[in-house]
Write a protein that holds these residues in place. Structure first.
Motif, PDB file in Angstrom:
ATOM      1  N   GLY A   1       0.777  -1.217   0.000  1.00  0.00           N
ATOM      2  CA  GLY A   1       0.000   0.000   0.000  1.00  0.00           C
ATOM      3  C   GLY A   1       0.815   1.277   0.000  1.00  0.00           C
ATOM      4  O   GLY A   1       0.286   2.355  -0.215  1.00  0.00           O
TER       5      GLY A   1
ATOM      6  N   GLN B   1       2.992   2.278  -2.107  1.00  0.00           N
ATOM      7  CA  GLN B   1       3.217   2.822  -3.443  1.00  0.00           C
ATOM      8  C   GLN B   1       1.908   3.181  -4.133  1.00  0.00           C
ATOM      9  O   GLN B   1       1.850   3.275  -5.341  1.00  0.00           O
ATOM     10  CB  GLN B   1       4.001   1.798  -4.299  1.00  0.00           C
TER      11      GLN B   1
ATOM     12  N   ASP C   1      -0.921   1.356  -4.002  1.00  0.00           N
ATOM     13  CA  ASP C   1      -1.771   0.212  -4.277  1.00  0.00           C
ATOM     14  C   ASP C   1      -2.682  -0.019  -3.078  1.00  0.00           C
ATOM     15  O   ASP C   1      -2.533  -0.977  -2.319  1.00  0.00           O
ATOM     16  CB  ASP C   1      -0.913  -1.027  -4.562  1.00  0.00           C
ATOM     17  N   TRP C   2      -3.637   0.895  -2.894  1.00  0.00           N
ATOM     18  CA  TRP C   2      -4.504   0.836  -1.726  1.00  0.00           C
ATOM     19  C   TRP C   2      -5.471  -0.345  -1.804  1.00  0.00           C
ATOM     20  O   TRP C   2      -5.872  -0.886  -0.781  1.00  0.00           O
ATOM     21  CB  TRP C   2      -5.292   2.137  -1.598  1.00  0.00           C
TER      22      TRP C   2
ATOM     23  N   SER D   1      -4.901  -3.403  -2.856  1.00  0.00           N
ATOM     24  CA  SER D   1      -4.255  -4.598  -2.298  1.00  0.00           C
ATOM     25  C   SER D   1      -4.186  -4.527  -0.783  1.00  0.00           C
ATOM     26  O   SER D   1      -4.374  -5.528  -0.081  1.00  0.00           O
ATOM     27  CB  SER D   1      -2.835  -4.756  -2.878  1.00  0.00           C
TER      28      SER D   1
END
Length: 331
Positions: free
Chosen positions: A263, A265, A267-268, A270
């Motif tokens: 998260g 980077q 990628d919330w 995931s």
């Protein structure tokens, strides 16, 4: 000329039923709605009048250095010139609507009444040149963010102090909603205190629509992220316990329990899927059975199965390291 109205005549007639009374309506205190305070005045250090002690004048505070910053604002170390006392001054970014300001005033008045050795003291608020500034107790050790605590004895002490603060807030019907390492502060006396309760959840709606950082989402309980997991019911007290458990486990591991970079980077999706649908993180097998049980209690997927802060203070992980006498000295 028209005659005026006849004067009212007061007669002392006895009541027909002297025993007749009307019962007062019973009021549920949990449904009470506080009346809004008047909007703040335009003075440089305006504060609504209260019966509590007056906070220092803003003009008497000297900014010494910046001790923290984020997307929501900046925290300064300040000195009260007349007394030399050190405080922390949190300056909130952005111009807020009057309704938000009045809501913050109400919250500040509640927070000023909080009196517990494990909760950072809130002394008051200033409204100056469009900026909201909050005067707080200064913690010289800073936050526990990014710190690894490998000693279970020290970690039990940290956990005990945070739980004592949470138990107090929950007794006052205050839900923190944002327990995480950066909101747990420590001083040189190894006192750990909870910070940023109350005000943060109001300001969140005026900042970033995603609560200003991934860090806030990372410590949310599964049922808060996905309300379908608990039939749409969210218990804020149980949510605080989940966030507390994730934070304590992070201190022990030295990394975020769901994955160090998950998260971070952007990628919330995931990150939220991991929190909601994967098994709860566990303490490693190298940890003591008491610590593993403690973390398991905090990180139950079903919120109803998570113990309260008061019950967790009686867990063997806490009581093994602290006798009842030492615990009673730190309420």
């Amino acid at each position: 000329m028209r005659p005026g109205p006849a004067p009212l005549r007061h007669t002392n007639r006895p009541r027909r039923r002297p025993d007749l009374t009307l019962p007062l309506p019973q009021r549920d205190p949990s449904l009470a709605v506080p009346l809004p305070l008047p909007p703040p005045s335009a003075s440089a250090s305006a504060t609504p009048p209260t019966a509590s002690s007056q906070i220092p004048s803003l003009s008497d505070l000297e900014r010494l250095r910046r001790i923290g910053s984020g997307s929501g604002g900046t925290v300064w170390m300040v000195r009260h010139c007349p007394t030399g006392r050190i405080y922390a001054l949190k300056v909130i970014f952005g111009n807020h609507e009057d309704a938000i300001r009045r809501q913050i005033w109400r919250e500040i008045e509640i927070l000023r009444t909080a009196d517990n050795p494990h909760v950072v003291r809130c002394h008051g608020m200033y409204d100056h040149a469009g900026e909201i500034q909050i005067l707080l107790e200064y913690m010289d050790g800073g936050s526990l963010e990014g710190r690894r605590i490998s000693s279970e004895a020290f970690l039990a002490d940290v956990a005990r102090q945070v739980l004592a603060g949470l138990a107090y807030l929950h007794r006052q019907r205050i839900v923190h909603r944002d327990i995480k390492p950066s909101n747990l502060l420590i001083n040189s006396a190894r006192q750990v205190k909870i910070a940023d309760f109350g005000v943060g959840r109001i300001l969140a709606q005026t900042m970033d629509p995603c609560n200003s950082s991934v860090g806030t989402i990372a410590y949310m309980s599964p049922e808060r992220i996905n309300t379908d997991l608990n039939h749409g019911i969210y218990n804020g007290y149980a949510g605080d316990i989940w966030s507390f458990g994730i934070s304590i486990l992070e201190f022990y591991l030295g990394r975020f329990p769901f994955g160090e970079n998950l998260g971070r980077q952007g990628d919330w999706a995931s990150l939220m899927c991991a929190i909601c649908y994967s098994n709860p993180p566990e303490a490693p097998r190298t940890a003591s059975p008491e610590f593993r049980s403690f973390i398991s209690c905090c990180l139950q997927k079903e919120p109803a199965r998570r113990p309260t802060a008061l019950h967790l203070l009686q867990h063997p992980f806490i009581t093994h390291h602290f006798s009842s006498s030492s615990s009673s000295s730190h309420p």
